[in-house]
Enzyme design. Structure first.
Site, mmCIF file in Angstrom:
data_model
loop_
_atom_site.group_PDB
_atom_site.id
_atom_site.type_symbol
_atom_site.label_atom_id
_atom_site.label_comp_id
_atom_site.label_asym_id
_atom_site.label_seq_id
_atom_site.Cartn_x
_atom_site.Cartn_y
_atom_site.Cartn_z
ATOM 1 N N ASP A 114 49.968 33.058 39.729
ATOM 2 C CA ASP A 114 49.908 34.295 38.942
ATOM 3 C C ASP A 114 50.281 35.477 39.836
ATOM 4 O OD1 ASP A 114 48.990 35.667 36.368
ATOM 5 O OD2 ASP A 114 47.981 36.803 37.955
ATOM 6 N N TYR A 147 51.475 43.741 42.872
ATOM 7 C CA TYR A 147 50.718 43.137 43.982
ATOM 8 C C TYR A 147 51.469 43.278 45.309
ATOM 9 C CZ TYR A 147 48.079 41.058 40.095
ATOM 10 O OH TYR A 147 47.356 40.850 38.938
ATOM 11 N N LYS A 202 54.424 40.003 36.212
ATOM 12 C CA LYS A 202 54.036 41.045 35.245
ATOM 13 C C LYS A 202 54.814 42.333 35.482
ATOM 14 C CE LYS A 202 49.330 39.242 35.750
ATOM 15 N NZ LYS A 202 49.128 39.138 37.197
ATOM 16 N N HIS A 215 51.789 44.093 31.837
ATOM 17 C CA HIS A 215 50.552 44.076 32.618
ATOM 18 C C HIS A 215 49.403 44.835 31.931
ATOM 19 C CE1 HIS A 215 49.339 43.500 37.097
ATOM 20 N NE2 HIS A 215 48.265 43.525 36.362
HETATM 21 N N1 LIG Z 1 46.182 41.103 34.552
HETATM 22 C C1 LIG Z 1 45.376 41.872 35.265
HETATM 23 O O1 LIG Z 1 45.207 43.069 34.997
HETATM 24 C C2 LIG Z 1 44.654 41.281 36.415
HETATM 25 C C3 LIG Z 1 45.033 40.048 36.897
HETATM 26 N N2 LIG Z 1 44.381 39.481 37.963
HETATM 27 C C4 LIG Z 1 44.851 38.149 38.417
HETATM 28 O O2 LIG Z 1 43.730 37.264 38.402
HETATM 29 C C5 LIG Z 1 43.538 36.726 39.706
HETATM 30 C C6 LIG Z 1 42.077 36.425 39.940
HETATM 31 O O3 LIG Z 1 41.286 37.606 39.901
HETATM 32 P P1 LIG Z 1 40.695 38.291 41.228
HETATM 33 O O4 LIG Z 1 40.479 39.723 40.967
HETATM 34 O O5 LIG Z 1 41.562 37.936 42.372
HETATM 35 O O6 LIG Z 1 39.243 37.688 41.349
HETATM 36 P P2 LIG Z 1 38.600 36.227 41.478
HETATM 37 O O7 LIG Z 1 37.499 36.212 40.485
HETATM 38 O O8 LIG Z 1 39.622 35.169 41.449
HETATM 39 O O9 LIG Z 1 37.936 36.320 42.900
HETATM 40 C C7 LIG Z 1 38.691 36.359 44.085
HETATM 41 C C8 LIG Z 1 37.729 36.613 45.233
HETATM 42 O O10 LIG Z 1 36.822 35.510 45.315
HETATM 43 C C9 LIG Z 1 36.878 34.935 46.618
HETATM 44 N N3 LIG Z 1 36.749 33.476 46.405
HETATM 45 C C10 LIG Z 1 37.690 32.618 45.969
HETATM 46 N N4 LIG Z 1 37.201 31.382 45.848
HETATM 47 C C11 LIG Z 1 35.913 31.441 46.228
HETATM 48 C C12 LIG Z 1 34.885 30.470 46.331
HETATM 49 N N5 LIG Z 1 35.096 29.191 46.017
HETATM 50 N N6 LIG Z 1 33.666 30.877 46.776
HETATM 51 C C13 LIG Z 1 33.449 32.179 47.093
HETATM 52 N N7 LIG Z 1 34.372 33.148 47.017
HETATM 53 C C14 LIG Z 1 35.608 32.782 46.581
HETATM 54 C C15 LIG Z 1 38.236 35.326 47.175
HETATM 55 O O11 LIG Z 1 38.209 35.396 48.578
HETATM 56 P P3 LIG Z 1 39.161 34.435 49.512
HETATM 57 O O12 LIG Z 1 40.573 34.744 49.156
HETATM 58 O O13 LIG Z 1 38.795 34.858 50.884
HETATM 59 O O14 LIG Z 1 38.759 33.026 49.210
HETATM 60 C C16 LIG Z 1 38.396 36.721 46.560
HETATM 61 O O15 LIG Z 1 37.693 37.683 47.321
HETATM 62 C C17 LIG Z 1 44.139 37.802 40.621
HETATM 63 O O16 LIG Z 1 44.341 37.350 41.934
HETATM 64 C C18 LIG Z 1 45.372 38.167 39.850
HETATM 65 O O17 LIG Z 1 46.378 37.179 40.044
HETATM 66 C C19 LIG Z 1 43.301 40.121 38.527
HETATM 67 C C20 LIG Z 1 42.896 41.334 38.110
HETATM 68 C C21 LIG Z 1 43.545 42.034 37.014
HETATM 69 O O1 LIG Z 2 46.194 42.956 38.167
HETATM 70 C C1 LIG Z 2 45.629 43.926 38.613
HETATM 71 C C2 LIG Z 2 45.081 44.009 39.962
HETATM 72 O O2 LIG Z 2 45.567 45.118 40.638
HETATM 73 C C3 LIG Z 2 45.810 46.320 39.920
HETATM 74 C C4 LIG Z 2 45.582 47.513 40.776
HETATM 75 O O3 LIG Z 2 46.321 47.438 41.956
HETATM 76 C C5 LIG Z 2 45.084 46.316 38.620
HETATM 77 O O4 LIG Z 2 45.243 47.476 37.901
HETATM 78 C C6 LIG Z 2 45.631 45.188 37.874
HETATM 79 O O5 LIG Z 2 45.214 45.027 36.589
#
Ligand SMILES: NC(=O)C1=CN([C@@H]2O[C@H](COP(=O)(O)OP(=O)(O)OC[C@H]3O[C@@H](n4cnc5c(N)ncnc54)[C@H](OP(=O)(O)O)[C@@H]3O)[C@@H](O)[C@H]2O)C=CC1
Ligand SMILES: O=C1CO[C@H](CO)[C@@H](O)[C@@H]1O
Length: 323
Positions: free
Chosen positions: A55, A60, A89, A122
């Site tokens: 994703d 990013y 996105k 997005h």
């Molecule tokens: N469409 C949108 O607006 C958005 C999309 N996204 C997408 O969704 C993805 C996932 O959401 P995200 O915000 O990254 O949050 P997540 O809920 O996936 O959490 C990620 C965090 O959890 C930690 N982590 C991962 N695995 C574990 C584990 N097994 N135990 C403990 N900690 C863990 C990671 O650290 P580490 O890397 O050190 O393991 C990181 O700090 C994003 O990366 C992005 O691709 C996110 C936000 C908004």
């Molecule tokens: O995917 C996401 C994570 O990062 C962005 C900010 O930098 C958010 O706004 C977004 O929805």
């Protein structure tokens, strides 16, 4: 091959997609040479673990490095392009019809790919073409471009073969209805925040009854990142989640991921750490009961970690008129 272990879901256009993917937001933070290498290696390790669905997003700011990692693995013969499922996105400053195709082409150039598998709007609101432009209160300037105009350009990207499927992210029910009314090509997914504190049941039901799948972002509550609120609000530390983890001898993260998979929600936990990537992928040897799912769903409190406050004032901000 490891990816065969990943359950696939079928989009409304017949395309198959792995239900579990890797999130890449902040897969590396401030970019210097050592972090370049670290990010490339972390994506390569994810491919070795078995991840095939990534994703990504232009915002990013890491698609070039992802592209390098993916293409190295293709050249090494570890994976073929058609075994990978790449989502990207369109950012909010590129919503105008004329800008959409160019934005996707820039992403493809960065990823060194000729097509992505899925391209999403997005957020539903457009912002100024100067992405840093704000008003005197630090709020982003809106572009006034309608997401319906953007959707028409997204459809053009499918017709030109630049993406196989298109979808949206952070859209509410009213906004999805608007899109469905004018769509020649229907969205295949709506990617939204989803975890037991924000189960999205109403949105999920609407999407399912219209052939749209939900993708859940921040499934681990964007674990313990600074914007994710105080530690006591961390879904990863929720006692009910821990109780189920003990019951199944799995980790809290594995319970949160399996919860989504069993609800039919595509899930994209992010980890740059090979050990946690493996842990998050190792969710196929147990099944939660329907009572467990109900218990996790009962934790819902419609709590968001992501609100996008600097765009709160814009007409198309999605979270203030949940239809
Ligand atoms: N469409 C949108 O607006 C958005 C999309 N996204 C997408 O969704 C993805 C996932 O959401 P995200 O915000 O990254 O949050 P997540 O809920 O996936 O959490 C990620 C965090 O959890 C930690 N982590 C991962 N695995 C574990 C584990 N097994 N135990 C403990 N900690 C863990 C990671 O650290 P580490 O890397 O050190 O393991 C990181 O700090 C994003 O990366 C992005 O691709 C996110 C936000 C908004
Ligand atoms: O995917 C996401 C994570 O990062 C962005 C900010 O930098 C958010 O706004 C977004 O929805």
């Amino acid at each position: 091959m490891a990816s065969n272990l990943t359950k696939m879901v079928k989009f409304n256009n017949g395309q198959l997609y792995p239900i579990l993917g890797l999130g890449t937001w902040q897969a590396s933070a401030v970019i210097d040479d050592s972090q370049h290498t670290a990010l490339i290696n972390s994506i390569k390790s994810a491919i070795d673990v078995g991840y095939r669905h990534f994703d990504c997003a232009a915002i990013y700011n890491n698609e070039k490095l992802l592209g390098k990692a993916i293409n190295d693995k293709i050249l090494e013969g570890v994976v073929k392009r058609d075994e990978l499922f790449i989502t990207s996105k369109l950012w909010n400053d590129k919503h105008r019809f004329e800008l959409v195709e160019e934005a996707l082409k820039n992403t493809l150039n960065d990823l060194c790919l000729s097509y992505v598998d899925l391209y999403l709007i997005h957020w539903p609101f457009g912002t100024s073409e100067d992405p840093n432009a704000t008003d005197s209160e630090g709020r982003l300037l809106g572009s006034g471009v309608s997401y319906l105009e953007t959707w028409k350009a997204m459809e053009g990207c499918v017709q030109k073969g630049l993406t196989k499927s298109i979808g949206v992210s952070n859209f509410n029910i009213r906004q999805l209805k608007d899109i469905l009314e004018i769509a020649t090509i229907k969205p295949v997914v709506n990617q939204v925040e989803c975890h037991p504190y924000l189960t999205q049941n109403k949105l999920k039901e609407f999407c399912e009854s219209n052939g749209i799948l939900l993708t859940g972002y921040a499934p681990l509550g964007s674990a313990k990142r600074s914007w994710a609120g105080p530690e006591e609000d961390a879904i990863l530390d929720e006692p009910i989640v821990k109780q189920l983890a003990d019951k199944y001898k799995k980790t809290n993260a594995q319970i949160l991921i399996k919860f989504q998979i069993q609800r039919g929600v595509i899930v994209i936990p992010k980890s740059s750490n090979p050990k946690r990537q493996k842990e998050n992928f190792d969710v196929w040897d147990f099944e939660l009961t329907s009572q467990d799912i109900d218990l996790l769903e009962s934790l819902n409190k419609n709590a968001r970690y992501f609100e996008f406050n600097t765009a709160k004032h814009l007409k198309d901000h999605p979270f203030f008129d949940e239809a």
